[in-house]
Design a protein around this motif. Structure first.
Motif, PDB file in Angstrom:
ATOM      1  N   PRO A   8       0.883  -1.348  -0.141  1.00  0.00           N
ATOM      2  CA  PRO A   8       0.098  -0.123  -0.174  1.00  0.00           C
ATOM      3  C   PRO A   8       1.019   1.320   0.126  1.00  0.00           C
ATOM      4  O   PRO A   8       1.811   1.311   0.674  1.00  0.00           O
ATOM      5  N   GLY A   9       0.492   2.254  -0.746  1.00  0.00           N
ATOM      6  CA  GLY A   9       1.039   3.598  -0.856  1.00  0.00           C
ATOM      7  C   GLY A   9       2.543   3.382  -1.689  1.00  0.00           C
ATOM      8  O   GLY A   9       3.278   4.511  -1.496  1.00  0.00           O
ATOM      9  N   CYS A  10       2.802   2.506  -2.324  1.00  0.00           N
ATOM     10  CA  CYS A  10       4.145   2.410  -3.128  1.00  0.00           C
ATOM     11  C   CYS A  10       4.107   3.192  -4.345  1.00  0.00           C
ATOM     12  O   CYS A  10       4.431   4.129  -4.706  1.00  0.00           O
ATOM     13  N   GLY A  11       3.338   2.449  -5.423  1.00  0.00           N
ATOM     14  CA  GLY A  11       3.369   3.081  -6.718  1.00  0.00           C
ATOM     15  C   GLY A  11       4.508   3.186  -7.417  1.00  0.00           C
ATOM     16  O   GLY A  11       4.683   3.777  -8.525  1.00  0.00           O
ATOM     17  N   ASP A  40      -3.429   7.535  -8.191  1.00  0.00           N
ATOM     18  CA  ASP A  40      -4.021   8.463  -7.155  1.00  0.00           C
ATOM     19  C   ASP A  40      -3.314   8.798  -6.069  1.00  0.00           C
ATOM     20  O   ASP A  40      -2.064   8.299  -5.881  1.00  0.00           O
ATOM     21  N   GLU A  41      -3.954   9.621  -5.141  1.00  0.00           N
ATOM     22  CA  GLU A  41      -3.036   9.978  -4.072  1.00  0.00           C
ATOM     23  C   GLU A  41      -2.805   8.946  -3.010  1.00  0.00           C
ATOM     24  O   GLU A  41      -1.770   9.254  -2.272  1.00  0.00           O
ATOM     25  N   GLN A  42      -3.561   7.834  -3.083  1.00  0.00           N
ATOM     26  CA  GLN A  42      -3.056   6.821  -2.371  1.00  0.00           C
ATOM     27  C   GLN A  42      -2.087   5.664  -3.005  1.00  0.00           C
ATOM     28  O   GLN A  42      -1.798   4.698  -2.523  1.00  0.00           O
ATOM     29  N   ALA A  43      -1.445   6.200  -4.021  1.00  0.00           N
ATOM     30  CA  ALA A  43      -0.497   5.319  -4.893  1.00  0.00           C
ATOM     31  C   ALA A  43      -1.202   3.922  -5.498  1.00  0.00           C
ATOM     32  O   ALA A  43      -0.923   3.210  -5.710  1.00  0.00           O
ATOM     33  N   ARG A  44      -2.704   4.273  -5.834  1.00  0.00           N
ATOM     34  CA  ARG A  44      -3.408   3.078  -6.595  1.00  0.00           C
ATOM     35  C   ARG A  44      -3.716   3.607  -7.964  1.00  0.00           C
ATOM     36  O   ARG A  44      -3.999   4.717  -8.143  1.00  0.00           O
ATOM     37  N   ARG A  46      -5.995   4.052 -10.813  1.00  0.00           N
ATOM     38  CA  ARG A  46      -7.404   4.445 -11.262  1.00  0.00           C
ATOM     39  C   ARG A  46      -7.993   3.736 -12.040  1.00  0.00           C
ATOM     40  O   ARG A  46      -9.215   3.560 -12.295  1.00  0.00           O
TER      41      ARG A  46
END
Length: 92
Positions: A8-11, A40-44, A46
């Motif tokens: 989570p939050g990586c991207g 997106d802002e949470q590195a997910r 879209r």
């Protein structure tokens, strides 16, 4: 062997590699080191699971070696992989 899950939050995989396929919002793809507009802002992503997501993205599967122990390690590993696999006639 269980699947390796994204951190989570990586991207990192949406930043480090170049993508030559069109992406919604980036019709010419994206250069290496540039954050994808679909992150997106949470590195997910879209467009995860959607047909407009480039095949190169859906084909990239998280692996322990690629992801490392942190987002910074993943970004460093993928950046190095991008540099190591760049065609000789392409300059950053």
């Amino acid at each position: 062997m269980p699947e390796h899950a994204c951190r989570p939050g990586c991207g990192a995989c949406c930043i480090a590699p170049s993508i030559t396929s069109p992406i919604p919002g980036m019709p010419n793809g994206k250069p290496a080191g540039v954050r994808c507009v679909q992150l997106d802002e949470q590195a997910r992503c879209r467009i995860f699971g959607r047909p407009e997501r480039p095949a190169c993205c859906s084909g990239l599967q998280p692996q322990p070696q690629m992801c490392g122990a942190s987002a910074a390690q993943a970004l460093a590993w993928l950046t190095q992989l991008e540099a190591d696999t760049r065609p000789a006639d392409v300059h950053p």
